[in-house]
Design an enzyme around this catalytic site. Structure first.
Site, PDB file in Angstrom:
ATOM      1  N   HIS A 109      30.469  38.930  37.686  1.00  0.00           N
ATOM      2  CA  HIS A 109      29.527  39.660  36.841  1.00  0.00           C
ATOM      3  C   HIS A 109      28.750  40.650  37.712  1.00  0.00           C
ATOM      4  CE1 HIS A 109      26.808  40.403  33.534  1.00  0.00           C
ATOM      5  NE2 HIS A 109      25.812  40.313  34.399  1.00  0.00           N
ATOM      6  N   GLU A 174      31.962  43.822  45.197  1.00  0.00           N
ATOM      7  CA  GLU A 174      32.688  42.832  44.391  1.00  0.00           C
ATOM      8  C   GLU A 174      34.026  42.474  45.034  1.00  0.00           C
ATOM      9  OE1 GLU A 174      33.107  43.869  40.237  1.00  0.00           O
ATOM     10  OE2 GLU A 174      31.162  44.812  40.200  1.00  0.00           O
TER      11      GLU A 174
END
Ligand code: GRF
Length: 190
Positions: A109, A174
């Site tokens: 997320h 990420e």
């Protein structure tokens, strides 16, 4: 310890999938990629890496989310999948699927949870005047973006940052975080 068999669920470009494929796969092995969007770019990334890539279009199922998830679950079970990684999978999963994969279903997320669950995380971080932003890898539970945090990585917000600039810079963060967290989770599972 044997490698955990991982399925990655995608809906789009699959840059996090690529990071999972490119990383050290000694704790896990991506053996299946499923997209709910036909023709998603990530499917080609999987095929290029020699990984089975399937389309399971949710549209023919209409409003019957559970019927879609039952077919998805059957695909995963047929292939002895042990761990499911969501990587830009744009479908909310019902409790049927979440419960079937409890403790073995993980998501990335783009915010420092518990800050900014849900959508438009980059816009909201900027509007809130945050000085740092980041990404979270977490287990998926029934409540959106609320499961156990496996790992987080942060970066500063710079003067003049826009949501697009933040999203782009965060993506590189990420790509380092997700493989590390997936390997950690894979190592601790039976
Ligand atoms: C990423 O920003 C991820 O945090 C979010 O969806 C995006 C997926 O991008 N869950 P990609 O398809 O992996 O490039």
């Amino acid at each position: 310890m044997s490698k955990k068999r991982v399925a990655v669920l995608i809906s789009g470009r699959g840059s996090n999938l690529q990071a999972l494929l490119d990383a050290d796969q000694s704790a896990y092995e991506v053996v299946l990629v499923v997209s709910n969007v036909p023709g998603a770019a990530g499917l080609e990334r999987a095929r290029a890496a020699g990984v089975e890539a399937l389309e399971l279009d949710h549209k023919p199922y209409g409003k019957n989310r559970e019927a879609f998830e039952r077919d998805l679950d059957a695909l995963l079970v047929q292939r002895n999948i042990q761990l499911v990684a969501l990587a830009g999978f744009m479908r909310v999963l019902t409790s049927f699927f979440v419960r079937a994969w409890t403790g073995r279903l993980v998501n990335i997320h783009p915010s420092l949870l518990p800050k900014f669950p849900g959508t438009k995380t980059h816009e909201r971080a900027l509007e809130a005047g945050e000085t740092e932003h980041g990404a979270t890898v977490h287990l998926v539970v029934d409540e959106v973006d609320a499961g156990e945090i496996i790992g987080q990585a942060s970066m500063p917000i710079l003067p003049g940052d826009t949501p697009t600039a933040l999203a782009e810079r965060l993506l590189a963060v990420e790509h380092k975080l997700y493989p590390r967290c997936l390997a950690a989770l894979a190592s601790r599972l039976n």
